[in-house]
Design an enzyme around this catalytic site. Structure first.
Site, PDB file in Angstrom:
ATOM      1  CB  CYS A  20      -0.062   1.796   4.220  1.00 11.82           C
ATOM      2  SG  CYS A  20      -1.832   1.290   3.913  1.00 11.82           S
TER       3      CYS A  20
ATOM      4  CB  CYS B 286      -1.512  -0.144   1.098  1.00 11.45           C
ATOM      5  SG  CYS B 286      -1.977   1.504   1.632  1.00 11.45           S
TER       6      CYS B 286
END
Length: 111
Positions: free
Chosen positions: A36, A33
């Site tokens: 993230c 991600c």
């Protein structure tokens, strides 16, 4: 996992989050991600700056799908704020550090 950040898993969830007292912030994330990765440095800084006031943890959604489904996590990163085992606030998406600290500070104010 950095020092000061707890790695939450399905196996440790009850002990680390549900049965813990005080304010806990859990970062639901995944290795792949991009957003993230963008907020990861903020999470590390916050874990140091709020040491003793807020427990900071991360939960890999790929390795712990049951916990993610239990809380309806459909988008990552998602930060859930827990107090005494109950969700009290959340942030979805990559946000600036001050958006996270503003939520933390609000939760740390006496009721």
């Amino acid at each position: 996992m950095s020092e000061g950040i707890t790695e939450a898993t399905t196996a440790t969830w009850e002990k680390e989050v549900l049965n813990a007292s005080g304010l806990i912030m859990i970062d639901f994330w995944a290795v792949w991600c991009g957003p993230c990765k963008m907020i990861a440095p903020f999470i590390e800084e916050i874990s140091k700056e709020y040491e003793g006031k807020v427990k900071v943890g991360k939960l890999d959604v790929d390795n712990n799908p049951n916990v993610s489904m239990q809380y309806g996590i459909r988008s990552i990163p998602t930060l859930l704020f827990f107090r005494d085992g109950k969700v009290v606030d959340q942030i979805m998406g990559a946000v600036p550090k001050n958006a996270i600290t503003t939520k933390l500070d609000a939760q740390l104010q006496p009721a």
